[in-house]
Design an enzyme around this catalytic site. Structure first.
Site, mmCIF file in Angstrom:
data_model
loop_
_atom_site.group_PDB
_atom_site.id
_atom_site.type_symbol
_atom_site.label_atom_id
_atom_site.label_comp_id
_atom_site.label_asym_id
_atom_site.label_seq_id
_atom_site.Cartn_x
_atom_site.Cartn_y
_atom_site.Cartn_z
ATOM 1 N N TRP A 125 114.029 20.840 66.744
ATOM 2 C CA TRP A 125 114.374 19.442 66.430
ATOM 3 C C TRP A 125 115.365 19.457 65.273
ATOM 4 O O TRP A 125 115.105 20.105 64.257
ATOM 5 C CB TRP A 125 113.086 18.697 66.047
ATOM 6 C CG TRP A 125 113.268 17.260 65.718
ATOM 7 C CD1 TRP A 125 113.914 16.310 66.458
ATOM 8 C CD2 TRP A 125 112.760 16.592 64.542
ATOM 9 N NE1 TRP A 125 113.840 15.096 65.826
ATOM 10 C CE2 TRP A 125 113.145 15.245 64.647
ATOM 11 C CE3 TRP A 125 112.035 17.004 63.431
ATOM 12 C CZ2 TRP A 125 112.814 14.298 63.687
ATOM 13 C CZ3 TRP A 125 111.706 16.067 62.470
ATOM 14 C CH2 TRP A 125 112.088 14.728 62.596
ATOM 15 N N ASP A 206 103.739 21.094 64.383
ATOM 16 C CA ASP A 206 104.360 19.791 64.614
ATOM 17 C C ASP A 206 103.880 19.284 65.973
ATOM 18 O O ASP A 206 104.173 19.881 67.016
ATOM 19 C CB ASP A 206 105.896 19.958 64.595
ATOM 20 C CG ASP A 206 106.610 18.616 64.717
ATOM 21 O OD1 ASP A 206 105.936 17.579 64.861
ATOM 22 O OD2 ASP A 206 107.858 18.603 64.671
ATOM 23 N N ALA A 208 104.060 16.168 68.228
ATOM 24 C CA ALA A 208 104.711 14.868 68.428
ATOM 25 C C ALA A 208 104.617 14.370 69.867
ATOM 26 O O ALA A 208 104.756 13.178 70.121
ATOM 27 C CB ALA A 208 106.179 14.952 68.019
ATOM 28 N N LYS A 241 105.167 8.649 70.182
ATOM 29 C CA LYS A 241 105.423 8.751 71.619
ATOM 30 C C LYS A 241 104.170 8.423 72.423
ATOM 31 O O LYS A 241 104.218 7.638 73.355
ATOM 32 C CB LYS A 241 105.922 10.146 72.004
ATOM 33 C CG LYS A 241 106.679 10.881 70.931
ATOM 34 C CD LYS A 241 108.089 10.387 70.733
ATOM 35 C CE LYS A 241 108.629 10.965 69.431
ATOM 36 N NZ LYS A 241 110.024 10.834 69.198
HETATM 37 C C1 LMR Z 1 113.949 12.963 69.169
HETATM 38 O O1 LMR Z 1 113.910 14.188 68.994
HETATM 39 O O2 LMR Z 1 114.763 12.437 69.935
HETATM 40 C C2 LMR Z 1 112.951 12.089 68.489
HETATM 41 O O3 LMR Z 1 112.012 12.873 67.804
HETATM 42 C C3 LMR Z 1 113.554 11.042 67.663
HETATM 43 C C4 LMR Z 1 114.033 11.521 66.331
HETATM 44 O O4 LMR Z 1 113.574 11.005 65.316
HETATM 45 O O5 LMR Z 1 114.891 12.415 66.280
#
Ligand code: LMR
Length: 390
Positions: A125, A206, A208, A241
């Site tokens: 990420w 993490d 998410a 999410k």
């Molecule tokens: C993403 O990876 O698209 C999401 O986690 C939104 C973000 O905050 O980047």
């Protein structure tokens, strides 16, 4: 004379896509950009369980007075019960979303291990590095995934852990890896966790996208393995999410520990760190999740809605691969994302020439696609010369 000599702002590439997509007037545009679930009409509706809990909250809430530095403790406890094995000692704090949880995890790690290095497998990420580095943590990266071959580079992950020193930390995506969708097998997880234990490396998990891969229980299996076997673990959990609470910024950070006193101390320190940054987290989303998890009817309704989302993502993966066989690998990946082996030029052409929006590294949000968009998505890929993995 200007008093503020500020550097040129660097827009966040993922969030920038949202604005660019909105401004695009082409009627057949496709949004596979930011990680937001959409139904088959392209909407991200408020879940019915959330609406019901919000109604209940409106009726029942008697005060908006402060709750305290760790926020809604009952929410933290209920969410912890959902995430961890019964025997796991997990204490923590409510945070502004999963990002707030990651920030607190990075801060507490830095307090305990100021000389430590936080290892991050790439690609990851894009905010992992800036977010943790801005907490003062020293970071280092290793290769996690080869986009061209669509293979996890497991040996390089093990080698990085083997070379790390005791007290270093590592970010692990609990499930539904962002941006690749490529998760370790249960055997690989066990091998990795054994090495973490042997080398005294601290996992920062993490979490998410749990619930959006193979269902909640399966998606939590790796986290439970890690928290059972490793002495101390930091877990950053997001409700964005799986509860669809994106803008309500709902999350929690936990320290799981084999020693209750360590987790208790960590919980208080989380509160102290929060005080210096934002004092207390926003209440609404956490109160909603608490009401859902406390009520068996609402909880079932939420589970059913989450299952519907998961099934849709899985079936989209199947449909995409059926239409274009070089995309077969997407059926082996989990959660919202896959990372297509596209060049920056191809990504740019997809956005500019074909109105297919995706992240600059080639990440697609499968959950953003609608069934009747698959044909145009695939023909656009063909038009930019996409031929699949090597
Ligand atoms: C993403 O990876 O698209 C999401 O986690 C939104 C973000 O905050 O980047």
């Amino acid at each position: 004379m200007a008093q503020f000599n500020l550097p040129e702002p660097q827009p966040d590439p993922l969030l920038q896509l949202i604005g660019k997509y909105r401004a695009d007037t082409r009627p057949d545009k496709i949004d596979l950009g930011v990680g937001v679930y959409r139904d088959d009409h392209g909407n991200t509706p408020v879940l019915a369980a959330v609406k019901a809990a919000e109604n209940k909250l409106q009726q029942e809430q008697q005060s908006k007075s402060y709750l305290g530095l760790t926020g809604d403790n009952e929410f933290v406890e209920q969410l912890g019960t959902l995430l961890f094995n019964d025997a796991t000692i997990a204490l923590g704090a409510q945070t502004p979303g999963g990002s707030g949880a990651l920030r607190l995890a990075a801060e507490i790690y830095n307090i305990a291990h100021p000389q430590g290095t936080l290892w991050i497998g790439t690609p990851t990420w894009p905010n992992h590095l800036p977010l943790t580095e801005s907490a003062g943590v020293k970071t280092a990266t290793f290769d996690y995934f080869d986009k061209d071959t669509q293979q996890i580079m497991f040996d390089s992950s093990l080698e990085a852990i083997d070379n790390a020193k005791a007290g270093d930390a590592i970010i692990l995506h609990g499930c539904c890896h962002n941006p690749t969708g490529a998760d370790l097998t249960p055997e690989q997880w066990q091998q990795l966790v054994s090495l973490l234990v042997e080398k005294n490396i601290i996992p920062i998990v993490d979490l998410a996208y749990h619930g959006l891969g193979d269902g909640l229980e399966d998606d939590l299996a790796a986290t439970r393995l890690i928290t059972t076997q490793c002495e101390e673990v930091l877990v950053a959990a997001s409700c964005s999410k799986n509860f669809g609470l994106y803008r309500d910024r709902t999350g929690a950070v936990y320290m799981t520990s084999h020693e209750k006193s360590t987790a208790t101390r960590a919980q208080a320190v989380f509160g102290q760190i929060a005080r210096k940054i934002y004092s207390m987290p926003p209440d609404h989303g956490a109160a909603v999740v608490r009401l859902i998890l406390q009520d068996s009817t609402l909880k079932k309704q939420w589970h059913d809605e989450l299952k519907t989302m998961t099934e849709r993502v899985k079936s989209l993966r199947q449909s995409i691969a059926e239409r274009f066989e070089v995309l077969e690998f997407v059926t082996r990946q989990k959660g919202m994302f896959s990372l297509l082996p596209l060049s920056p030029v191809q990504v740019n052409s997809l956005i500019e020439d074909h109105a297919v929006y995706l992240a600059g590294d080639g990440r697609i949000n499968v959950a953003g696609c609608q069934l009747d968009q698959i044909e145009r998505f695939v023909t656009s890929l063909e038009a930019v010369g996409f031929t699949g993995p090597q």
